[in-house]
Design an enzyme around this catalytic site. Structure first.
Site, mmCIF file in Angstrom:
data_model
loop_
_atom_site.group_PDB
_atom_site.id
_atom_site.type_symbol
_atom_site.label_atom_id
_atom_site.label_comp_id
_atom_site.label_asym_id
_atom_site.label_seq_id
_atom_site.Cartn_x
_atom_site.Cartn_y
_atom_site.Cartn_z
ATOM 1 N N CYS A 95 75.221 100.235 48.967
ATOM 2 C CA CYS A 95 74.531 100.177 50.252
ATOM 3 C C CYS A 95 74.986 98.948 51.035
ATOM 4 O O CYS A 95 76.112 98.901 51.488
ATOM 5 C CB CYS A 95 73.012 100.223 50.041
ATOM 6 N N HIS A 221 71.946 104.912 46.346
ATOM 7 C CA HIS A 221 71.479 103.906 45.385
ATOM 8 C C HIS A 221 71.409 104.445 43.952
ATOM 9 O O HIS A 221 70.347 104.877 43.516
ATOM 10 C CB HIS A 221 70.085 103.426 45.791
ATOM 11 N N GLU A 223 71.214 102.787 41.325
ATOM 12 C CA GLU A 223 70.307 101.953 40.527
ATOM 13 C C GLU A 223 68.855 102.415 40.645
ATOM 14 O O GLU A 223 68.002 101.972 39.875
ATOM 15 C CB GLU A 223 70.451 100.477 40.922
#
Lengths: 258, 951
Positions: A95, A221, A223
């Site tokens: 990002c 994302h 994560e």
């Protein structure tokens, strides 16, 4: 051996904790490093095997998203960065981290200071947070080994994620298979249609790597999906491992073998 | 040296989303046509550098030639059209300026003294007439409170001024009329309070300084002092305990085992797991948001985050919530009172403010709601909440000790928010916008983010004795409160300032955002400063805590303030206030006669209910908030197959990799409070906890937060408030759930020049938060499979329809509102929780606005399944579908499951099954009343906010 991971943060970085956790869960030995610590010499990139630039709003995304941090890195830490990538160590930008990587020039061609791709404001003109599908392309990227041609479910959360470049660069990126992720519809086909393609990216590009596959950046994302319960519909049944985890595991196993 | 100007825009042919968005608004919000194109450019100005340096900045920082072009000290090419440049007013801090200066330094550019940025719009087409442009500037581009149109290139960007002298206010000789003249528009104290101030200085034998007067006014403001909540009440002639005392006593009496800190710190704290505690705080920011919604909402979010950061020895913020009340966005402009902004503008700007602050701080905004009622047209209610996590061992409010240093962290002090505390305590009039415009500012989320990073690092090392937010009242409030029991010595010349020219009282009272004050033992100072440097956070020793219980403030050699802490904190005359309330009899309305149900256009009604503003999907708002940051969401605000079906609460896992969770929810219903504040308030509290329990939360592990947003407390409004407090107290005693934090804002009355008075519908917003041992044992609201039983659990009196969305659609309010049965509610909550915990519930949704019909439709949307429902015998179809009694749940259980075994003795009834057909079919007395296609219901439900937000 647990490979040391540098999670680089600065003013306005805000996905550092979850990025730290994702790498730690994948077997990395993570450390939060503030860019000031690199500038002062208290920390050195060379102590690490993986560099992660997490999401957030570095310096408020003033001027352009990620720009002020990119200027800081290319003006004051250029040699360290250059050494790091030349040593063949993986770099991941998520990002805001992706925005920083294209604005340093590390993506797509590992040429610090040469900016030939960009991430513009979303076509919708809005910041948007939603789950989308990504098609994993066949590429030299070390972060997506074993994932090729799979479709993964993942969250995007950004206002400036529209991948854009000139036609020649686009051709080059495509022909050297540097596109790692594309936004796709439920059937796994790359799409230009909103909202499956949340920002209007050229060729539905969500993430790219350099020619070596060691430097990767993506807008979504990974994560945020390393635990089952992070998916919005885990109660409806999601098969297999959390879809983002493999990105971190691949990086860690690559670094372990370095 | 001349100012250098750089203009940057996208290359011709590339999209300009900001310009396109504005073009859309010209047509949709203003009804203007005849515009071919709107394009936007950024304008940067620099002072102290030459053109060559400006060119370097343009090439290396400002413009990317992949997609942009730039010009230096001249117009951009092809700038035919009408140009309008919009900038912040001088003195309104533009957060981008600091980044420009930093990046220039990193690039090795020397000599830069100041930088600014603004935006330039180019309008093309025959519609771009002077008249239209003036309208666009006024309605869409410029909020005159903080922004302006740039006509000419400025001569300098540097703001300076000479410092004002310290004034003495001669109040000792003032008569009552003069005292009140001094109070009006500035101090907002009443006569009795002004007399107490006069007496103190008469006794002291000197006149007060301007700073002393301001300090007292701030400390004694309604905003900080909660005078109404602390007053002795006389209700209908009968004396009652102060409202705050009643609320606190109820919490003490239930003695909840998980409560660690209630009503004493910047937020309420309860026990979590693994040695951690969780805390919650909910604030209102109605007054600033009414005049500058973007900045007002931003600073509201920023303030409530600092309340969490300033809890115990510092907490990490894990969630943000937002609850708003506005007039309907389609309200005609002529119905908006003078001096007030249109709700369509307010709504979008408030959402943008919450978005920009929360997203940039990296705090997920994932629980909220928007309510609409025409009587919010003068003043909206803007409620923002935050939740945090911190170690149990450092979760209690710290206490400064004599000799500790008072260190200010974070942003610099400017002329921002002067009089914010006193201003938000006053009623709103058409004068408000002009007189109090300095009370608003634009937040800088990144300043707060790095301060939070530094604070958490310092907290982890045990360097913080006490910490508090510099919010309303600025240093005066923060240091005055921290040093109440010790004494404070402050040196104002040490305060880092944004620009010169502030008077001493302005420095002392300024509400510049993103500042916190720490009490630190001298031996910890060096390490604290080192940490702050590492995070680019400015830290300054501003004060020292003493043992003399005096508040002594100097600026250089001048004594600015020297007050007795006892007088300042306990000298406020206790109010005795009269309240009057006539309880309307809660009688049946008797309108639901047995109508010819088959002749009714049910589909039309159903769609109207789904598209009612208080029922419709708020997805376009939720999407612009980063509700997934921190990776903690285990039950998101939206889910289901299409990712667009709402859940009742949010569940977060704040400890990565651990299954224990935090549940957060809320409830409010201003319409019901208009009918009966007691039952309306019970509804709000029950709705908050029902939302949490619907996801599987244990009602025995929930704590509550109150927010009373009320009209100015005249006798009638105070009577209503008293009833609302009674409802809260009764709720606590019946359920055992304590209030552990709260806030009141009692100024939501508008007075027009013609004497017209407009009161908002009273708002009690109850927020609930709690802990969940294992998020795997929680449920979402979307139907999971076809053939399941649909069960209605909970007690409702079907004829209690007043205040419902259905009644509103009929064009009336009614009197027979839902009267919650406090004896049954706890049993129902326990039964639902137990059923979820045992894994017997597939999906669960609580009933609120829109009734069972809306709840079932939303569950269908999420599951991509239909439902076949049977009207419960004894109820009319209208009652069955649209009754909004709170504390009732629609539950999906397995086809073979036994409702009696699962729910036991609490009221429950099987109402239907899930079906593969994509519709809600309703049967009444064995006949099908109607079948509503999901796609039609969903379109109706999604349409209103899509229109407002242009999604």
């Amino acid at each position: 051996m647990k490979p040391p991971v540098c999670v680089l943060r600065t003013d306005g970085t805000n996905c550092d904790e979850e990025t730290f956790y994702a790498f730690a869960k994948a077997g990395g030995d993570c450390r939060m490093v503030h860019v000031n610590q690199l500038r002062s010499g208290e920390e050195k990139l060379s102590s690490y095997h993986i560099l992660a630039l997490p999401g957030g709003f570095s310096y408020g995304d003033d001027v352009h998203s990620g720009k002020v941090l990119a200027v800081e890195l290319t003006s004051l830490l250029k040699e360290q960065l250059q050494e790091f990538v030349e040593a063949g160590k993986p770099v991941l930008g998520i990002c805001n981290g992706f925005q920083v990587l294209v604005r340093t020039g590390l993506l797509p061609e590992r040429k610090i200071g040469t900016i030939n791709t960009t991430l513009m404001h979303n076509d919708s003109g809005k910041f948007e947070c939603r789950w989308v599908n990504l098609l994993v392309e066949d590429s030299p990227c070390i972060f997506t080994r074993g994932m090729t041609e799979k479709t993964i479910s993942i969250q995007v959360a950004h206002g400036e994620g529209r991948f854009y470049t000139d036609p020649e660069t686009l051709n080059r990126i495509e022909s050297s298979r540097q596109v790692v992720f594309r936004y796709c519809d439920a059937g796994g086909k790359a799409t230009a249609l909103y909202p499956a393609n949340p920002n209007g990216s050229l060729n539905a590009i969500a993430g790219i790597c350099d020619e070596t596959g060691l430097v990767m950046g993506l807008m979504p994302h990974p994560e945020r999906f390393v635990e089952k319960t992070q998916h919005p519909n885990w109660r409806r049944g999601i098969e297999g491992d959390p879809h983002g985890l493999a990105v971190f595991q691949n990086a860690v196993s690559y670094a372990r073998e370095m | 040296m001349a100012i250098q100007e750089v203009r940057v825009t996208n290359k011709p042919g590339l999209p300009d989303p900001a310009g396109n968005g504005l073009l859309y608004d010209l047509h949709h919000a203003l009804g203007l046509d005849g515009f071919e194109k709107v394009s936007t450019a950024k304008v940067y100005r620099f002072e102290g550098i030459d053109e060559g340096q400006a060119r370097l900045l343009a090439e290396r920082l400002l413009a990317e030639d992949v997609f942009q072009i730039y010009s230096i000290n001249g117009p951009l090419p092809d700038n035919t059209g009408v140009l309008v440049e919009v900038a912040y007013k001088p003195g309104v801090m533009n957060p981008e300026a600091a980044s420009l200066i930093k990046a220039a330094l990193d690039l090795g550019i020397e000599g830069l003294l100041a930088a600014e940025s603004s935006r330039e719009y180019t309008f093309r087409g025959p519609g771009a007439t002077a008249e239209n442009i003036a309208l666009i500037v006024d309605k869409l581009l410029v909020n005159a409170t903080v922004e302006r149109v740039v006509i000419a290139k400025p001569e300098t960007l540097i703001i300076k001024g000479s410092i004002g002298s310290i004034k003495t206010i001669p109040i000792n000789q003032m008569n009552d009329q003069q005292l009140m003249e001094l109070s009006r528009d500035k101090l907002f104290l009443n006569l009795e309070e002004m007399r107490a101030v006069r007496k103190y200085f008469l006794d002291t034998g000197r006149e007060p300084t301007d700073c002393e007067i301001e300090t007292i006014a701030q400390t004694w403001s309604e905003h900080c002092g909660h005078k109404t909540f602390r007053a002795t009440l006389v209700v209908n002639g009968k004396e009652k305990e102060p409202m705050l005392a009643r609320l606190k006593k109820a919490t003490e009496d239930v003695n909840h085992p998980l409560v660690l800190s209630a009503f004493v710190d910047n937020s309420g704290v309860m026990e979590f797991y693994r040695g951690q505690a969780i805390c919650g705080k909910v604030e209102t920011h109605n007054s600033p948001s009414a005049i500058e919604p973007y900045g007002g909402a931003m600073t509201g979010s920023g303030g409530v985050f600092r309340d969490i950061m300033g809890t115990g020895a510092g907490a990490r913020v894990i969630a943000s919530t937002d609850m708003f009340c506005f007039a309907p966005p389609e309200t005609l402009a002529e119905n908006i009172p003078a001096g007030c902004l249109h709700p369509h503008y307010l709504l979008r700007q408030v959402v943008a403010g919450v978005k920009d602050y929360g997203n940039r701080m990296g705090i997920p905004t994932n629980n909220g709601s928007v309510h609409f009622h025409k009587d919010f047209r003068a003043k909206p209610s803007i409620i923002v909440g935050a939740y945090g996590i911190l170690p149990v061992e450092s979760c209690r409010k710290g206490q400064a000790r004599p000799g500790d240093l008072g260190v200010v962290l974070g942003g610099r002090t400017g002329r921002d928010g002067i009089h914010g505390a006193t201003f938000s305590s006053g009623e709103m009039t058409h004068r408000t916008v002009d007189v109090n415009s300095s009370a608003v500012q634009i937040g800088n989320a990144i300043e707060e983010k790095r301060m939070s990073d530094a604070l958490l690092a310092a907290s982890a090392e045990g360097l913080i004795r006490a910490v508090t937010d510099c919010g309303a009242g600025g240093f005066s409030s923060a240091l005055g409160e921290m040093g109440e029991n010790t004494g404070v010595r402050a040196w104002l010349e040490r305060a880092p300032l944004k620009y010169s020219g502030l008077s001493t009282w302005e420095i002392w009272l300024s509400e510049s955002q993103e500042r916190m004050v720490l009490a630190v033992a001298p031996e910890n100072l060096e390490r604290l400063l080192e940490i702050c440097r590492g995070y680019n956070v400015e830290a300054t020793v501003l004060a020292e805590f003493t043992a003399d219980r005096r508040l002594r403030v100097t600026h250089g050699d001048d004594i600015v303030c020297d007050l007795d802490m006892e007088f300042l904190h306990n000298g406020l005359p206790k109010r005795r206030m009269t309240a009057r309330w006539e309880r309307k009899p809660v009688c049946p309305d008797g309108v639901e006669k047995e109508s010819n149900s088959l002749a009714i256009d049910w589909l039309n009604i159903y769609k109207s209910i789904m598209s009612h503003l208080n029922v419709c999907s708020k997805e376009p708002i939720i999407r612009v908030y980063d509700h997934g940051v921190q990776g903690s969401c285990a039950l998101p605000p939206l889910g289901g197959e299409g990712g667009d079906a709402p859940n009742d609460a949010v569940i977060l896992t704040p400890l990565p990799g651990e299954a224990c969770g935090v549940v957060i929810s809320h409830g409010l219903n201003p319409v019901l409070n208009n009918i009966d504040p007691y039952y309306g308030s019970l509804w709000a509290a029950a709705e908050a906890v029902s939302n949490a329990v619907a996801t599987g939360a244990n009602p025995e592990e929930l704590c509550l937060i109150d927010n009373f947003i009320w009209p100015f407390p005249d006798e009638e409004s105070l009577g209503a408030l008293d009833l609302a407090v009674d409802a809260c107290v009764d709720f606590v005693r019946a359920t055992g759930m304590p209030f552990i934090s709260g806030k009141d804002s009692l100024s939501s009355t508008y007075r027009g020049t013609d004497g017209a008075v407009l009161k908002i519908p009273p708002v009690l917003c109850v927020s609930a938060f709690g802990r969940v041992p294992d998020v795997n044992l929680t449920v979402s609201a979307d139907f999971k499979k076809q053939g399941s039983k649909i069960v209605l659990v909970g007690k409702r009196n079907p004829s209690e329809m007043a205040g419902s969305t259905y009644y509103d659609w009929l064009g009336r309010e009614g009197g027979n509102l839902p009267c919650l049965d406090l004896a049954t509610l706890p049993l129902v909550l326990k039964a639902v929780h137990r059923a979820v915990r045992r894994g017997l519930v597939l999906a669960c949704h609580d009933i609120s606005e829109g009734g069972l019909a809306a709840a079932v439709a939303e569950m269908c949307f999420g599951g991509r399944l239909g439902a076949a429902l049977n009207v419960v015998p004894g109820e009319s179809p209208e009652q069955f579908l649209f009754n909004e009694t709170v504390g009732c749940f629609v539950v999906e259980i397995d086809a073979g499951a036994d409702g009696a075994e699962i729910f036991g003795v609490v009221p429950w009834v099987e109402i239907g099954t899930t079906v593969p057909e994509q519709q809600v079919a309703v049967y009444y007395k064995d006949q099908q009343l109607f079948g509503a296609e999901l796609v039609e219901l969903k379109d109706a439900w999604q349409k209103p906010m899509k229109e407002v937000f242009g999604a």
